[in-house]
Design a protein around this motif. Structure first.
Motif, short mmCIF file in Angstrom:
data_model
loop_
_atom_site.label_atom_id
_atom_site.label_comp_id
_atom_site.label_asym_id
_atom_site.label_seq_id
_atom_site.Cartn_x
_atom_site.Cartn_y
_atom_site.Cartn_z
N GLY A 121 0.84 -1.21 0.00
CA GLY A 121 0.00 0.00 0.00
C GLY A 121 0.87 1.25 0.00
O GLY A 121 1.89 1.31 0.69
N ARG A 122 0.44 2.26 -0.74
CA ARG A 122 1.25 3.46 -0.91
C ARG A 122 0.75 4.65 -0.10
O ARG A 122 1.48 5.63 0.07
CB ARG A 122 1.30 3.85 -2.38
CG ARG A 122 1.85 2.77 -3.30
CD ARG A 122 3.26 2.36 -2.91
NE ARG A 122 4.18 3.48 -3.01
CZ ARG A 122 5.47 3.42 -2.67
NH1 ARG A 122 5.97 2.30 -2.15
NH2 ARG A 122 6.24 4.48 -2.79
N LYS A 123 -0.50 4.62 0.39
CA LYS A 123 -1.02 5.73 1.17
C LYS A 123 -1.63 5.19 2.46
O LYS A 123 -2.43 4.25 2.43
CB LYS A 123 -2.06 6.53 0.38
CG LYS A 123 -2.57 7.75 1.12
CD LYS A 123 -3.63 8.48 0.30
CE LYS A 123 -3.01 9.20 -0.88
NZ LYS A 123 -4.01 10.07 -1.59
N VAL A 124 -1.26 5.83 3.58
CA VAL A 124 -1.72 5.38 4.90
C VAL A 124 -2.19 6.59 5.69
O VAL A 124 -1.52 7.63 5.72
CB VAL A 124 -0.59 4.66 5.67
CG1 VAL A 124 -1.06 4.28 7.07
CG2 VAL A 124 -0.11 3.43 4.92
N THR A 125 -3.34 6.46 6.36
CA THR A 125 -3.82 7.45 7.32
C THR A 125 -3.81 6.82 8.71
O THR A 125 -4.08 5.62 8.85
CB THR A 125 -5.23 7.93 6.96
OG1 THR A 125 -6.11 6.80 6.88
CG2 THR A 125 -5.23 8.66 5.63
N GLU A 216 -8.73 8.65 0.67
CA GLU A 216 -8.80 7.32 0.03
C GLU A 216 -7.49 6.53 0.21
O GLU A 216 -6.83 6.16 -0.77
CB GLU A 216 -9.14 7.44 -1.45
CG GLU A 216 -10.50 8.07 -1.70
CD GLU A 216 -10.83 8.14 -3.18
OE1 GLU A 216 -9.91 7.99 -4.01
OE2 GLU A 216 -12.01 8.36 -3.51
N PRO A 217 -7.07 6.25 1.42
CA PRO A 217 -5.81 5.51 1.65
C PRO A 217 -5.97 4.01 1.40
O PRO A 217 -7.11 3.49 1.34
CB PRO A 217 -5.55 5.77 3.14
CG PRO A 217 -6.90 5.88 3.73
CD PRO A 217 -7.76 6.57 2.70
N PHE A 234 -15.50 1.52 2.75
CA PHE A 234 -14.85 2.46 1.85
C PHE A 234 -13.32 2.30 1.76
O PHE A 234 -12.74 2.69 0.75
CB PHE A 234 -15.16 3.90 2.27
CG PHE A 234 -16.62 4.17 2.40
CD1 PHE A 234 -17.40 4.37 1.26
CD2 PHE A 234 -17.24 4.20 3.65
CE1 PHE A 234 -18.77 4.63 1.38
CE2 PHE A 234 -18.58 4.45 3.77
CZ PHE A 234 -19.37 4.66 2.64
N ILE A 235 -12.72 1.76 2.79
CA ILE A 235 -11.27 1.65 2.83
C ILE A 235 -10.85 0.19 2.61
O ILE A 235 -11.48 -0.73 3.13
CB ILE A 235 -10.73 2.16 4.19
CG1 ILE A 235 -11.26 3.56 4.46
CG2 ILE A 235 -9.21 2.14 4.21
CD1 ILE A 235 -10.94 4.57 3.38
N LYS A 236 -9.80 0.04 1.81
CA LYS A 236 -9.38 -1.31 1.44
C LYS A 236 -8.98 -2.13 2.66
O LYS A 236 -9.45 -3.27 2.83
CB LYS A 236 -8.21 -1.21 0.45
CG LYS A 236 -7.80 -2.55 -0.14
CD LYS A 236 -6.71 -2.34 -1.18
CE LYS A 236 -6.32 -3.68 -1.81
NZ LYS A 236 -5.26 -3.50 -2.83
N TYR A 237 -8.11 -1.59 3.52
CA TYR A 237 -7.68 -2.30 4.72
C TYR A 237 -7.69 -1.33 5.90
O TYR A 237 -7.38 -0.14 5.75
CB TYR A 237 -6.25 -2.86 4.59
CG TYR A 237 -6.08 -3.84 3.46
CD1 TYR A 237 -6.66 -5.11 3.52
CD2 TYR A 237 -5.34 -3.50 2.33
CE1 TYR A 237 -6.50 -6.01 2.47
CE2 TYR A 237 -5.16 -4.39 1.30
CZ TYR A 237 -5.74 -5.65 1.38
OH TYR A 237 -5.58 -6.53 0.34
N LEU A 249 -15.01 -6.60 12.87
CA LEU A 249 -16.15 -5.94 12.24
C LEU A 249 -16.29 -6.28 10.77
O LEU A 249 -17.41 -6.22 10.23
CB LEU A 249 -16.01 -4.42 12.41
CG LEU A 249 -15.94 -3.94 13.87
CD1 LEU A 249 -15.69 -2.44 13.93
CD2 LEU A 249 -17.22 -4.30 14.61
N ALA A 250 -15.19 -6.61 10.11
CA ALA A 250 -15.24 -6.94 8.69
C ALA A 250 -13.99 -7.75 8.32
O ALA A 250 -12.99 -7.77 9.06
CB ALA A 250 -15.35 -5.67 7.84
#
Length: 266
Positions: A121-125, A216-217, A234-237, A249-250
């Motif tokens: 992954g390239r973007k993290v919040t 959109e991380p 909405f978020i991949k991981y 939860l998921a």
């Protein structure tokens, strides 16, 4: 037969002379008497000749049995073979140790672990409270802000590999200043991967969830289960940080007690 011993001949002659003297003393001068005495002397001599007194033989001293040369050679060869086998065994063990060291699996670096765990992954919040900071609620930030020392190494490695955004809900501007100052003193901004403009503040939990959706991380790291639930679609991981294991939860939500624990640094 052996020649007559000189001592035995001398003894026979003495007997003969004594016999003649006795015959002379007793008037036995006739030829028959003299001949009888001579025969007696000769008989005695021959008797000594035939049955000589056997000298006593000395018993040879018994010597301890000596090992034969073949036995000595066998023992020597056995010793040499044993020492040679021991030497060969030692060399084999040394060689095996070298092979084991060579083929021993190499421990991955933290950078490799970060890439593997984040699935490239390239973007993290990431939320600050309870993850990067020791404080767990906004009220505590009104007094102080403390960066967890154990998370620094992981956080800096993430900033080298990913586009990282930090965010938190605060109650006042002073709390915001305390957080930025704590991050700066910890050295988070010196690596070049994270700047102050990427530290975002809001006044509500919903506002933080909105920040995440806008960015959109690939990964969002959160300690609030309600926000995790809102973003699951909405978020991949997502990585849920919690001291106790919560209900999952998921399927795209992972769990860890801390950020550093998730990357194997504890």
């Amino acid at each position: 037969m052996k020649e007559l011993d000189k001592a035995q001949v001398a003894t026979g002659e003495e007997v003969l002379e004594k016999g003649v003297e006795m015959a002379s003393d007793k008037g036995l001068r006739d030829p028959l008497s003299v001949g009888a005495l001579a025969g007696l002397a000769i008989a005695i001599v021959f008797t000594w000749k035939i049955f000589p007194s056997a000298p006593q033989r000395r018993q040879p001293k018994r010597q301890p049995p000596r090992a034969s040369s073949s036995s000595v050679n066998l023992q020597t060869n056995a010793t040499l073979e044993s020492s040679g086998a021991a030497s060969a065994s030692s060399e084999d063990l040394s060689a095996q140790d070298v092979v084991d060291d060579f083929f021993q699996p190499v421990k991955p670096t933290l950078a490799q672990i970060v890439r593997q765990k984040l699935c490239e992954g390239r973007k993290v919040t990431c939320r600050l409270l309870g993850v990067v900071l020791e404080e767990t609620n906004p009220e505590e930030l009104q007094k102080k802000a403390t960066v967890r020392s154990s998370v620094l190494e992981v956080l800096l490695e993430v900033t080298k590999f990913c586009d990282l955004y930090l965010m938190e809900r605060v109650l006042d501007d002073d709390s915001e200043k305390r957080v930025l100052l704590a991050l700066e003193e910890a050295g988070i901004f010196t690596s070049g991967g994270l700047i102050k403009d990427k530290v975002l503040f809001c006044s509500t939990e919903t506002g933080r969830a909105s920040f995440v959706r806008q960015l959109e991380p690939d990964w969002h790291i959160e300690s609030n289960s309600e926000v995790i639930s809102q973003l699951a679609r909405f978020i991949k991981y997502q990585l849920h940080i919690s001291p106790s294991r919560p209900e999952r939860l998921a399927s795209n939500v992972f769990y860890s007690t801390s950020l550093e624990h998730f990357f194997g640094c504890v």
